[in-house]
Enzyme design. Structure first.
Site, PDB file in Angstrom:
ATOM      1  N   ARG A  44      11.204   5.684 -39.775  1.00 56.80           N
ATOM      2  CA  ARG A  44      10.376   6.750 -39.537  1.00 56.80           C
ATOM      3  C   ARG A  44       9.620   6.329 -38.128  1.00 56.80           C
ATOM      4  O   ARG A  44       9.955   5.235 -37.670  1.00 56.80           O
ATOM      5  CB  ARG A  44       9.075   6.755 -40.634  1.00 56.80           C
ATOM      6  CG  ARG A  44       8.740   5.312 -40.971  1.00 56.80           C
ATOM      7  CD  ARG A  44       7.469   5.070 -41.324  1.00 56.80           C
ATOM      8  NE  ARG A  44       6.545   5.307 -40.062  1.00 56.80           N
ATOM      9  CZ  ARG A  44       6.345   4.412 -39.097  1.00 56.80           C
ATOM     10  NH1 ARG A  44       6.884   3.107 -39.251  1.00 56.80           N
ATOM     11  NH2 ARG A  44       5.459   4.475 -38.195  1.00 56.80           N
ATOM     12  N   GLY A  45       8.753   7.175 -37.892  1.00 54.29           N
ATOM     13  CA  GLY A  45       8.212   7.127 -36.251  1.00 54.29           C
ATOM     14  C   GLY A  45       9.031   7.968 -35.432  1.00 54.29           C
ATOM     15  O   GLY A  45      10.493   7.911 -35.519  1.00 54.29           O
ATOM     16  N   ARG A  87      12.752  16.188 -41.843  1.00 45.72           N
ATOM     17  CA  ARG A  87      11.446  16.271 -41.674  1.00 45.72           C
ATOM     18  C   ARG A  87      11.339  17.234 -40.443  1.00 45.72           C
ATOM     19  O   ARG A  87      11.922  17.058 -39.430  1.00 45.72           O
ATOM     20  CB  ARG A  87      10.941  14.704 -41.222  1.00 45.72           C
ATOM     21  CG  ARG A  87      11.375  13.842 -42.565  1.00 45.72           C
ATOM     22  CD  ARG A  87      10.523  12.591 -42.335  1.00 45.72           C
ATOM     23  NE  ARG A  87       9.046  12.830 -42.544  1.00 45.72           N
ATOM     24  CZ  ARG A  87       8.114  11.952 -41.962  1.00 45.72           C
ATOM     25  NH1 ARG A  87       8.665  10.890 -41.321  1.00 45.72           N
ATOM     26  NH2 ARG A  87       6.927  12.104 -42.170  1.00 45.72           N
ATOM     27  N   ASP A 229       3.747  12.591 -32.974  1.00 48.91           N
ATOM     28  CA  ASP A 229       5.016  13.140 -33.354  1.00 48.91           C
ATOM     29  C   ASP A 229       5.484  14.233 -32.510  1.00 48.91           C
ATOM     30  O   ASP A 229       6.641  14.711 -32.755  1.00 48.91           O
ATOM     31  CB  ASP A 229       4.918  13.547 -34.927  1.00 48.91           C
ATOM     32  CG  ASP A 229       4.769  12.210 -35.764  1.00 48.91           C
ATOM     33  OD1 ASP A 229       3.743  11.639 -35.608  1.00 48.91           O
ATOM     34  OD2 ASP A 229       5.934  11.827 -36.063  1.00 48.91           O
ATOM     35  N   ASN A 239       0.131  14.170 -34.970  1.00 48.30           N
ATOM     36  CA  ASN A 239       0.271  12.848 -35.323  1.00 48.30           C
ATOM     37  C   ASN A 239      -0.111  12.546 -36.730  1.00 48.30           C
ATOM     38  O   ASN A 239      -0.684  13.554 -37.433  1.00 48.30           O
ATOM     39  CB  ASN A 239      -0.459  11.881 -34.365  1.00 48.30           C
ATOM     40  CG  ASN A 239      -0.305  10.404 -34.471  1.00 48.30           C
ATOM     41  OD1 ASN A 239       1.192  10.083 -34.483  1.00 48.30           O
ATOM     42  ND2 ASN A 239      -0.902   9.589 -34.507  1.00 48.30           N
TER      43      ASN A 239
END
Lengths: 322, 322
Positions: A44-45, A87, A229, A239
């Site tokens: 993630r990130g 995602r 993000d 974010n």
């Protein structure tokens, strides 16, 4: 060490769902396993998702080399579509997929080379963001910084965005303390950021997300530094959920609210935050009963003191756009 | 049903730490057990703490009737001091203790009668708050309300403050949905408020605390309604940690931020929120590592649309004081 990389025909990644209790590395050999790892946040990130997208396409191409040319292209494109859709909010994922996919006609080695270039660029960008952000915030005295979620090497291949700035400041001796939002529901702050800071020996305190705005109001925080993000052209920032209240509190307290992200997170095709799709995740992540679980929020540009990328510092609250 | 009451020489209370999994009632016969129950939040909520303080003094007096007059007074006063100090922020606790203690010279029956009067008054006040708050908010269409922590009968003897307003609105058919902050670290929203709303059949969704401000920003909340632990003379409001960001978000969204509390929560001897002691609780409630765990925050008066008590509606954001 990189949180995700190519290793002997597989995508190797640290399983972030097992941290901090276990440091477990996964060798993923099937692109759909990688889709699953992305969905359950094992990786993630935003920058790491860019790497995952590109490496996932490389993995699909690597596994499809025995097929006919038509079968190869069809198989890889289908895998790429599933990766891209794993995602929705972080733009880096789709970008990483698309960059690797653009080399598809040149064969799987070219696809892998492109994926590796994505990783190298993310790593280099984050180091530059760290230096630029530290220059921006440094005031000649140790700072008390508040951050949200995880934006360290776990989120950004090998260095970190917002936490990269903290790391550079710490190297320079200008960090007094870091307040870390625990970041419900999945506790990326309490689990991952606290683990990274403890490993560096940086003084830190975890706070519940609801406490952060009043910690800021009490005058014991000098700056808020977060990742992103997706950043819209006007400077609106998507974010991790819980970012927006920090910006409200920072504005009221008159302290900087700084967003650290590579250029690959800036999405000029999205005019404002209203155009950013916000992922809704399983209510069971929050509670066993009825719940509403948006994973991101949008901070309006007028609350953003600065966006720091590897090549520029933009000040949306002064009306500057990306 | 009252969440706390006198029963056959004991203080009977529902153990809120066991909810929603178990509905466990405790009969407390030792004032120091009650101090412990208050500290570990088996009984909590400003009005219920007022009742607990008064009943605790009544319990101490009941148990000390066999002593000499001097021993009786000394024993009860010492127990009262320990009760008063069990938690610092909610003014009701000290007030409940002091009211019961003022009758000490008249014997234990008078002390108990005073404690029972405290309970009756809190119950009556909350019903009046519910009606007044519902009148204030009602707009001729079902409302989407966001609330924090627990302010129902569990917090307020038998009716509720902020959740009392929701209940009256629901009786009138004007509640569409309630968004419930989970309220970390001890999850009073997810555990207690969701349980109370489910029991009433009110449509609700639990959200993580960090999500509430952006839920407000998205335009899907018509009003924020919360309780209070202490209200200063100028209208500053101390309430459960995580309240302040809701007020910031409500002000920016232009929706009402309403504080519901009995007059017993108004502390005119405290000029502003700066004078309110904020309880810091065990970091282990948040995480196993280093943490900072303030249990309350202060919302500045200029963000408070209205304070609704059983006898008045005061508008601090317009400069009105208590």
């Amino acid at each position: 060490v990189r949180c995700i990389d190519w290793a002997d025909g597989a995508v190797r990644l640290i399983d972030q769902t097992a941290l901090p209790d276990q440091e477990r590395w996964l060798d993923v050999t099937d692109p759909d396993e990688l889709v699953d790892a992305i969905r359950r946040l094992a990786v993630r990130g935003a920058p790491a998702l860019g790497a995952a997208g590109a490496l996932g396409v490389a993995l699909a191409a690597h596994r499809a080399t025995h097929l006919t040319a038509a079968g190869y292209e069809q198989t890889v494109r289908a895998a790429a579509a599933r990766l891209r859709d794993a995602r929705p909010t972080a733009v880096n994922l789709a970008r990483g997929v698309d960059r690797a996919l653009a080399r598809l006609g040149e064969g799987s080695a070219a696809v892998l080379a492109e994926a590796r270039a994505v990783l190298d660029e993310e790593a280099a960008a984050c180091r530059a963001i760290g230096e630029r952000g530290a220059d921006l915030l440094q005031q000649g005295r140790p700072l008390r910084i508040l951050t949200h979620c995880n934006t360290g090497w776990l989120a950004a291949v090998e260095w970190g965005t917002a936490l990269g700035i903290v790391t550079v400041l710490d190297e320079r001796g200008w960090v007094e303390r870091v307040y870390v939002d625990e970041t419900r529901p999945l506790l990326q702050g309490a689990r991952l950021t606290a683990w990274e800071l403890a490993a560096r020996g940086v003084d830190h305190r975890v706070v519940v997300d609801g406490a952060a705005p009043s910690v800021i109001a009490r005058g014991i925080v000098d700056a808020v530094v977060v990742g992103a993000d997706r950043i819209a052209a006007n400077g609106d920032v998507a974010n991790k959920i819980g970012t927006y209240p920090l910006a409200l509190a920072a504005a009221r307290a008159g302290i900087p609210f700084v967003v650290a992200a590579p250029e690959s997170t800036v999405d000029l095709t999205t005019a404002t935050g209203g155009g950013i799709e916000i992922e809704e995740r399983d209510p069971a992540e929050v509670t066993a009963g009825p719940a509403y679980n948006p994973a991101f929020d949008v901070t309006p540009a007028d609350l953003v003191t600065a966006v720091v990328t590897e090549r520029r510092t933009v000040r949306p609250s002064r009306g500057e756009t990306l």
